[in-house]
Design a protein around this motif. Structure first.
Motif, PDB file in Angstrom:
ATOM      1  N   SER A 219       0.840  -1.196   0.000  1.00  0.00           N
ATOM      2  CA  SER A 219       0.000   0.000   0.000  1.00  0.00           C
ATOM      3  C   SER A 219       0.872   1.242   0.000  1.00  0.00           C
ATOM      4  CB  SER A 219      -0.909   0.016   1.230  1.00  0.00           C
ATOM      5  OG  SER A 219      -0.122   0.147   2.406  1.00  0.00           O
ATOM      6  N   ASP A 220       0.257   2.394  -0.320  1.00  0.00           N
ATOM      7  CA  ASP A 220       1.000   3.648  -0.269  1.00  0.00           C
ATOM      8  C   ASP A 220       1.529   3.905   1.135  1.00  0.00           C
ATOM      9  OD1 ASP A 220       0.495   4.051  -2.927  1.00  0.00           O
ATOM     10  OD2 ASP A 220      -1.098   5.532  -2.625  1.00  0.00           O
ATOM     11  N   THR A 221       0.727   3.558   2.136  1.00  0.00           N
ATOM     12  CA  THR A 221       1.156   3.746   3.522  1.00  0.00           C
ATOM     13  C   THR A 221       2.371   2.901   3.852  1.00  0.00           C
ATOM     14  OG1 THR A 221      -1.110   4.257   4.223  1.00  0.00           O
ATOM     15  CG2 THR A 221       0.445   3.580   5.934  1.00  0.00           C
TER      16      THR A 221
ATOM     17  N   GLU B 196       5.417   4.515   2.334  1.00  0.00           N
ATOM     18  CA  GLU B 196       5.818   5.710   3.087  1.00  0.00           C
ATOM     19  C   GLU B 196       6.528   5.328   4.381  1.00  0.00           C
ATOM     20  OE1 GLU B 196       5.844   8.750   2.314  1.00  0.00           O
ATOM     21  OE2 GLU B 196       4.687   8.732   0.451  1.00  0.00           O
TER      22      GLU B 196
END
Length: 224
Positions: free
Chosen positions: A186-188, A191
């Motif tokens: 996921s993008d999370t 990050e």
């Protein structure tokens, strides 16, 4: 190492796939230029083998399209066209090497190894960036005088950035490097991984910079 073969001859594509898989590479194949462009843009590859005579979008157009997007993936052109101007045009378009059909399979293997070595993508290749020393495929790095065993995700991210130090690495490329199994991260998750790597490197003068909408770039910060 993951390679993409863009070749419209299914028999030749199969022969090359089997040969390179026996050498330990992971191989994907495409039969036309548009499919190859989508694959190159959407996934992480370490090298592309491209036939000039692809239907839909020629190999020459494919290479130009990749370079126009800032993609620095090493490209080996294979073609039956042996005229000098064809070879020059292919190299000028952005290809890294040129192999004329018919060719001996051991020569293809040697050209692939040479390109991967030249671009620093072979397992065991050593990279030095400022105080950072690392070997591809070995999740143990040296930062200054300190040796660090890296978590798998952080090391995969560091490999992707270190191979393109000073240049933007797209989020899609990073996602491909971090993918474990079927589902991409996921993008999370990306990050979080970037944050952890950034926190590890910054005390040693290395910066992971975010370029919104483009990706990330690893930079060596000059001494103040």
């Amino acid at each position: 190492m993951r390679l993409l073969i863009a070749e419209d001859d299914p028999d030749l594509r199969q022969v090359l796939t089997e040969l390179l898989e026996q050498s330990g590479y992971e191989i994907d194949g495409c039969a036309n230029g548009h499919a190859a462009l989508d694959a190159f843009v959407g996934h992480h590859y370490d090298l592309g083998i491209v036939d000039l005579g692809l239907p839909g979008m020629s190999g020459m157009e494919l290479v130009r399209a990749l370079r126009a997007r800032g993609n620095t993936l090493p490209i080996l052109i294979v073609t039956a066209r042996d005229a000098l101007n064809d070879r020059v045009s292919g190299l000028d378009a952005g290809a890294d090497d040129y192999l004329i059909k018919p060719f001996d399979l051991p020569e293809l293997q040697a050209r692939v190894r040479a390109l991967l070595r030249r671009h620093g993508t072979l397992e065991g290749s050593e990279l030095r960036i400022g105080p950072l020393q690392m070997r591809m495929g070995e999740p143990r790095i040296t930062l200054g005088e300190t040796t660090v065993d890296m978590p798998a995700g952080e090391f995969a991210l560091l490999e992707a950035l270190a191979l393109r130090v000073g240049h933007v690495v797209s989020r899609a490329r990073i996602a491909a490097k971090l993918t474990r199994g079927v589902e991409p991260p996921s993008d999370t998750a990306i990050e979080i991984c970037v944050h952890r790597l950034r926190r590890r490197l910054e005390p040693h003068g290395l910066k992971v910079r975010t370029l919104r909408g483009f990706g990330y770039v690893l930079e060596s910060v000059p001494d103040a």
